[in-house]
Design an enzyme around this catalytic site. Sequence first.
Site, mmCIF file in Angstrom:
data_model
loop_
_atom_site.group_PDB
_atom_site.id
_atom_site.type_symbol
_atom_site.label_atom_id
_atom_site.label_comp_id
_atom_site.label_asym_id
_atom_site.label_seq_id
_atom_site.Cartn_x
_atom_site.Cartn_y
_atom_site.Cartn_z
ATOM 1 C CB ILE A 17 -1.020 -0.083 1.212
ATOM 2 C CG1 ILE A 17 -0.288 -0.107 2.535
ATOM 3 C CG2 ILE A 17 -1.962 -1.175 1.010
ATOM 4 C CD1 ILE A 17 -0.968 -0.020 3.639
ATOM 5 N N GLY A 20 8.543 3.803 -0.130
ATOM 6 C CA GLY A 20 9.302 5.080 0.110
ATOM 7 C C GLY A 20 10.711 4.854 0.181
ATOM 8 N N GLY A 21 11.580 6.130 0.419
ATOM 9 C CA GLY A 21 12.933 5.746 0.559
ATOM 10 C C GLY A 21 13.448 4.779 1.559
ATOM 11 C CG MET A 22 13.255 5.258 5.361
ATOM 12 S SD MET A 22 12.732 6.186 7.001
ATOM 13 C CE MET A 22 13.204 4.578 8.113
ATOM 14 N N GLY A 23 11.566 1.906 2.627
ATOM 15 C CA GLY A 23 11.069 0.592 2.557
ATOM 16 C C GLY A 23 9.969 0.630 2.021
ATOM 17 C CB VAL A 25 3.262 0.593 4.035
ATOM 18 C CG1 VAL A 25 2.278 0.261 4.959
ATOM 19 C CG2 VAL A 25 4.702 1.809 4.287
ATOM 20 C CE LYS A 40 6.733 2.979 6.898
ATOM 21 N NZ LYS A 40 6.657 4.331 6.923
ATOM 22 C CG ASP A 141 10.571 13.325 8.216
ATOM 23 O OD1 ASP A 141 10.687 14.364 7.489
ATOM 24 O OD2 ASP A 141 10.454 12.058 7.714
#
Length: 756
Positions: A17, A20-23, A25, A40, A141
Site C-alpha cells: 500500500i 518510500g525511501g526507507m522501504g 508498507v 512497514k 520529520d
Amino acid sequence: MAETRLIQGRYQLLDIIGRGGMGEVWRARDTSLGRLVAVKCLKPIGPQHDASYLSVLRERFRREARVAASLQHRGVTVVHDFGEYEGILYLVMELLDGRNLSQLLDDSQPHPLPVADTVDIAEQVSHALAYTHRQGIVHRDLKPANIMRLTDGTVKICDFGIARLGHDIGFTSRLTGTGIAMGTPHYMSPEQIAGGLVDHRSDLYSLGCVLYELATGAPPFDHDDAWAVLVGHRDTPPQPPRVLRPELPTPFADVVLDLLAKAPERRPGDAATLATRIAASRARMAAAGQVPAGAPTARIAAGPATAPVASAPAVDPDLPRWARHITTGTKAMGSGTVVEQPLDRTAGLTGAWTGPHANLPEAPPAPEPKRPTPPPGVLDRLAIRHHAGLSFARLGRWEDAAEVHRAVAAEREQALGPDHPDTLASRYEIAFTLSRLGQPAEALREYGRVAEGRERVLGPDHPETLAARQESAYVLSQLGRHQEAHEVYGVVLAARERVMGPDHPDTLRCRHNLAFNLSRLGRLDESYRTAREVADARARVLGALHPDTLVTRYEVAYALGQLGRSEEALRAYREVAAAREEALGADHPDTLAARYEVGISLGRLGRSEEALTLYQGLTADRARVHGADDPETLRARHGLGVNLGRLGRWEEALDEARDVCVIRERVLGRDHPDTLVSRREVAVCLGWLDRWPDALTAYHEVASARARVLGPDHPDTLASRNDEAQCLERLGRHEEAVAVYRQAAALHHGAPPRDD
C-alpha cells in the site's frame, strides 16, 4: 517480498500500500488475532556495515520501536509489534482507513483545503504533539505524508522515531558537500538545517509549514532546488498566507506565521499552548461566521494510502459530541478534541531478536457511567477557560490558575457529572495548583478524589489513574509523610512496569520520584543506586542530554552529597550544569539551578572563596534573567551571604541576610519557608557578632513561625527550638535552655511536653 510471505510465522503480507525511501508498507493479516494490520518493512541492512555497527543499529531500532509503541493517543498511529526477520527490520501498526494530507492536497488541486478542515487538522495535530512532547518524544520529520486523516475525520501522526532510524541506517539523502541531513527540506526547521539542537519547537515549525501548505496550496518555500528551499527556511521571512489566500481568517494566519518564526524561542512555547490558541482563534472565527463552530462533519472518501491505514473504530454519530472527543493523556487537557487510543492488551511486542516479550495483563473494562448531555457550546467554552488556567500556571500565577480551574470544575461537574474525565482533569489541575500554593494537605485530598474517580471510570491501572496516585505520593512527601509516599510510589511503579514496561518515560519518572523519596527516608545508598539506574535508563531511552535524564543525574549528585561524597557530588553537579548549558542554554532555569548546587558543594568542601565568586556571578545572572526580586535570585543571594559568613565577613553577611529577608517577606510572605531561612541566617550572623540577645529574638521568631506553619513536632520546628536553647545557654539562662531542650525532645519522641 513475495505475496503471501509470512513474517515470524504470524503476519501474512497481502499487498503493498506504499513505497518510500526507507522501504515498503504492506497490508497484512495477523493470523494469530485474525485482524488486518499494516507492516512497514525497512530496506534490508546492507553488507557495508560491520557487525558492531549492526548490533548498535538493531538496539537503536528496538529502542525507537518501543518508544513508538508506548505512545497511546488517538492522534498517534498505534504500533502493535516489531522485530527483525531475515535481515529486514519491521514494524506492525494499525491499518488505517483514510488518506494522508499529501494525498488530500493532490485531490484538492488546484485549490487548498477548506478553511474549516485546515483549522480542525491543526487543532488535532497540536493535541497529538502536546501528548508526545510531554513524553519527551520529538517527531523530527513532520510532513503531510506523515499525517493521516481517517474517514471519520480523526487525524493521526505516523512514523514516530522512523526518521531517526532512517538516518542511522543511511537512507537519508544529503546535500552534496554540505553534510546536512536532507530529511524533507520543505518542512525542515532552521535549527535542523543548521545542525543545531532539535527539540519540540522544531516539530512546531514543521507543523507551521504543513498548515501553510494546507491553507495556501503550497509550502512556504516552494522551490525546485533543495538548497534554495533550505536557505529560505534559514534566512527568508515567509510570505504572509493571506497574501496568497485573502479569505483566510486573520487569527489563524497569525498562528501559522508564529509557528514559522526562525528562532525557536519566538514560536509558541509548546503544542498545548498552540492548541489553546487554535481553539480560541476558531471560536473567534466561528463568532465572525468564518468557520463552523464545531469540527467539520464531512467525511473524506477512502482511497489508496502511502502510509499505514485502517480499522480505527467508527465514531457513533448518535453519541453526544463530548462522548466522542474525550481528552486523556499524561495531564488531561479537557479540550474536547482528541481521544487517547486504548492500549491494545491482546498482543505483546514480540521482536524475535530481542527475545520474547510477555503479553500485558488483561485489564478489567472500565464501567460506562451515565453522563448528562451538556448544552451546545458549553464544552468548547469550558475547554478554552481550562487552557487559560493552564496558561496562568505556566506563568506562575497560581492563585489565578486555581480560581479558573475551580470555576471550570464546578461547571463541568454540573454539565458532565463528577466522574467525567474532563471534570476530573479540572480537579487534577486544582490539586496541582494547591500543591504549588503551599497547601499540600488540601492538594492531597483533591488528588485522592481524582484518583478514586479515575479508578471507577478508567480502571486502577489506567495512566491517568496512576498519574493522580503518583502526585498523591509527591504531596505526601511534601508533608513529610515519606514512608506513606514510599508505599504509594511502590504500588504505582509496579503498575506502570506491568502495563507500560520498565523503560516507559512515565515508569522512569515514577522511579525517579521513588529515588528522591528514598533520600528523604534516609535510605541514601538505595536512593543513589536507584537514581543511577534511572539516569542510565533515561540516557538509553531518551538521550544523554534530554532534560529528564539531566534531572536524574542531578538527583544522583544530590545523593552523593548526602552520602558525604562531596568531591564526587561537585563533579556530578558540574557535569549536569555543563550538559544543561549545552542542551538548554546558559540562562535556562535548570542550568542556573545546577550552578547553585555547584556552589553548595564548594561550600561543603570549605572552598568558600570559589563559592562566593560563583554566587556573585549567579546572582547577577539570575537578576538579569528573572529580576532582582525573583525567589531564585534571592536564593543565590542567600548563598552569597552564607559564604561571606564562612569567610568571617560577618557584618557583610548580616547586611546581606537582612536585605534578603526583607525582600522575601515582601515577595513570599512573612511565614514562607525561605523567609524563615533568611531570618535564621540573620540570627546566626548576630550570634557570631556576639549580639546574643538580638539573636535570641530572631531564633524565637523562627521557631514560633515554624510551629505555627509546620506544626510543633516538625523536624524544622524542633531544629529551631534547639537553636533557641543554644542561644539561651550562651546568655547563661541555663534553666530556660533545659526546659526548651526537654520540650523539643518530648515532641521528637511523640510524648506530651512536661510542665516541670
